[in-house]
Design a protein around this motif. Structure first.
Motif, PDB file in Angstrom:
ATOM      1  N   MET A   1       0.817  -1.222   0.000  1.00 37.49           N
ATOM      2  CA  MET A   1       0.000   0.000   0.000  1.00 37.49           C
ATOM      3  C   MET A   1       0.847   1.267   0.000  1.00 37.49           C
ATOM      4  SD  MET A   1      -3.398   0.686   2.295  1.00 37.49           S
ATOM      5  CE  MET A   1      -2.645   0.627   3.898  1.00 37.49           C
ATOM      6  N   LEU A   2       2.083   1.168   0.562  1.00 40.65           N
ATOM      7  CA  LEU A   2       2.961   2.340   0.634  1.00 40.65           C
ATOM      8  C   LEU A   2       4.305   2.084  -0.039  1.00 40.65           C
ATOM      9  CD1 LEU A   2       2.310   3.364   4.360  1.00 40.65           C
ATOM     10  CD2 LEU A   2       1.315   4.393   2.316  1.00 40.65           C
ATOM     11  N   SER A   3       4.328   1.133  -0.935  1.00 36.35           N
ATOM     12  CA  SER A   3       5.576   0.769  -1.592  1.00 36.35           C
ATOM     13  C   SER A   3       6.215   1.965  -2.296  1.00 36.35           C
ATOM     14  CB  SER A   3       5.310  -0.336  -2.616  1.00 36.35           C
ATOM     15  OG  SER A   3       6.499  -0.708  -3.271  1.00 36.35           O
ATOM     16  N   GLY A   4       7.505   2.182  -2.023  1.00 44.96           N
ATOM     17  CA  GLY A   4       8.237   3.265  -2.652  1.00 44.96           C
ATOM     18  C   GLY A   4       8.075   4.616  -1.989  1.00 44.96           C
ATOM     19  N   ARG A   5       7.246   4.711  -0.955  1.00 44.45           N
ATOM     20  CA  ARG A   5       7.042   5.993  -0.280  1.00 44.45           C
ATOM     21  C   ARG A   5       8.133   6.227   0.773  1.00 44.45           C
ATOM     22  NH1 ARG A   5       1.338   7.107  -1.085  1.00 44.45           N
ATOM     23  NH2 ARG A   5       0.978   6.199  -3.135  1.00 44.45           N
ATOM     24  N   LEU A   6       8.578   7.458   0.866  1.00 45.26           N
ATOM     25  CA  LEU A   6       9.508   7.879   1.904  1.00 45.26           C
ATOM     26  C   LEU A   6       8.691   8.573   2.988  1.00 45.26           C
ATOM     27  CD1 LEU A   6      12.543   8.081   2.636  1.00 45.26           C
ATOM     28  CD2 LEU A   6      12.573  10.315   1.498  1.00 45.26           C
ATOM     29  N   ALA A   7       8.737   8.039   4.216  1.00 43.67           N
ATOM     30  CA  ALA A   7       7.858   8.527   5.284  1.00 43.67           C
ATOM     31  C   ALA A   7       8.661   8.911   6.514  1.00 43.67           C
ATOM     32  CB  ALA A   7       6.834   7.448   5.657  1.00 43.67           C
ATOM     33  N   VAL A   8       8.410  10.112   7.029  1.00 45.49           N
ATOM     34  CA  VAL A   8       9.019  10.544   8.281  1.00 45.49           C
ATOM     35  C   VAL A   8       7.964  10.470   9.384  1.00 45.49           C
ATOM     36  CG1 VAL A   8       8.573  12.998   7.754  1.00 45.49           C
ATOM     37  CG2 VAL A   8      10.280  12.380   9.474  1.00 45.49           C
ATOM     38  N   VAL A   9       8.366   9.895  10.517  1.00 49.32           N
ATOM     39  CA  VAL A   9       7.449   9.680  11.635  1.00 49.32           C
ATOM     40  C   VAL A   9       8.082  10.228  12.905  1.00 49.32           C
ATOM     41  CG1 VAL A   9       6.153   7.982  12.982  1.00 49.32           C
ATOM     42  CG2 VAL A   9       6.603   7.557  10.546  1.00 49.32           C
ATOM     43  N   THR A  10       7.440  11.207  13.538  1.00 52.09           N
ATOM     44  CA  THR A  10       7.953  11.712  14.814  1.00 52.09           C
ATOM     45  C   THR A  10       7.326  10.929  15.961  1.00 52.09           C
ATOM     46  OG1 THR A  10       6.243  13.412  15.135  1.00 52.09           O
ATOM     47  CG2 THR A  10       8.169  14.022  13.821  1.00 52.09           C
ATOM     48  N   GLY A  11       7.985  11.011  17.118  1.00 56.18           N
ATOM     49  CA  GLY A  11       7.516  10.227  18.258  1.00 56.18           C
ATOM     50  C   GLY A  11       7.694   8.740  18.016  1.00 56.18           C
ATOM     51  N   ALA A  12       8.705   8.393  17.218  1.00 57.85           N
ATOM     52  CA  ALA A  12       8.861   7.013  16.737  1.00 57.85           C
ATOM     53  C   ALA A  12       9.475   6.076  17.763  1.00 57.85           C
ATOM     54  CB  ALA A  12       9.709   7.005  15.461  1.00 57.85           C
ATOM     55  N   GLY A  13       9.896   6.594  18.908  1.00 56.25           N
ATOM     56  CA  GLY A  13      10.591   5.768  19.882  1.00 56.25           C
ATOM     57  C   GLY A  13       9.696   4.915  20.747  1.00 56.25           C
TER      58      GLY A  13
END
Length: 246
Positions: A1-13
């Protein structure tokens, strides 16, 4: 569904942010996790390292310099702007209104509200510069809609996230950049672990589904909003609450 997408996620810890990283990676995205907690980020990255060229960076979302540095590092590493951003970084400092200090009000607003604004602005600018058709997902809260005893600071910050989301969606729609918000109810995260057991049992009685949600259920909603399956959704607030306060 998200193949090839570059995603930044905050609060990832931890919590919802960690779950978003795991779900996004399983759906084919390349994930950049950002958090103040380096140990937590290392643990998250270890969970997804075998699924792609993922990275983690320390970032203080309440600092414009730190947020801009994060976007610079992403550009340097991947030669691209993120196509997806999930703003999950958040804190609580719960006390009733008359006992809440100005310092604790400011801390919560700076991370939850200002941090969301700073990342929306930085990611939005990067998407525009690189002519990226993107999706931004902001994590608000049901409390931002209903209020809650002992959470005037948190409720105000999360209500503000809804306002940012709807306003930015209006501004960025013409550039094919979508902005939406997810409003979790009571979810099993480090935040809810501090709630006294008797209050938690009372809360469960108010939830039609009879249980707390899990972080993956929020992450799956974020994945939908990040994907082309939601291509005509922007400026929306999606409640994921088990039916609480319908």
């Amino acid at each position: 569904m998200l193949s090839g997408r570059l995603a930044v996620v905050t609060g990832a810890g931890s919590g919802i942010g960690r779950a978003v990283c795991r779900v996004f990676a399983s759906e084919g995205a390349t994930v950049i996790g950002a958090d103040m907690n380096e140990k937590g980020m290392e643990e998250t990255l270890a969970m997804i390292k075998d699924t792609g060229d993922h990275q983690s960076f320390q970032c203080d979302v309440s600092s414009s310099a730190s947020v801009n540095n994060l976007l610079d590092k992403i550009k340097e590493k991947y030669s691209s702007a993120p196509q997806v951003a999930v703003n999950s970084a958040g804190i609580t400092r719960d006390r009733t209104m008359m006992k809440l200090t100005e310092e604790d009000f400011d801390k919560v607003v700076n991370v939850n509200l200002k941090g969301t604004w700073l990342l929306n602005k930085a990611v939005g600018k990067a998407m525009l510069t690189n002519k990226v058709q993107g999706s931004i997902v902001n994590i608000s809260s049901l409390v931002g809609k209903t209020g809650n005893i002992g959470q005037t600071n948190y409720a105000a910050s999360k209500a503000g996230v809804i306002g940012i989301t709807k306003s930015m969606a209006k501004e960025m729609g013409k550039f094919n950049i979508r902005v939406n918000a997810v409003l979790p109810g009571f979810i099993e995260t480090p935040m809810t672990e501090t709630v006294p057991e008797n209050l938690m049992q009372m809360t469960k009685l108010l939830i039609p589904l009879g249980r707390l949600g899990n972080p993956e259920e929020i992450a799956n909603t974020c994945a939908f909003l990040a994907s082309d399956k939601s291509s005509y959704i922007t400026g929306a607030t999606i409640e994921v609450t088990g039916g609480l306060f319908m």
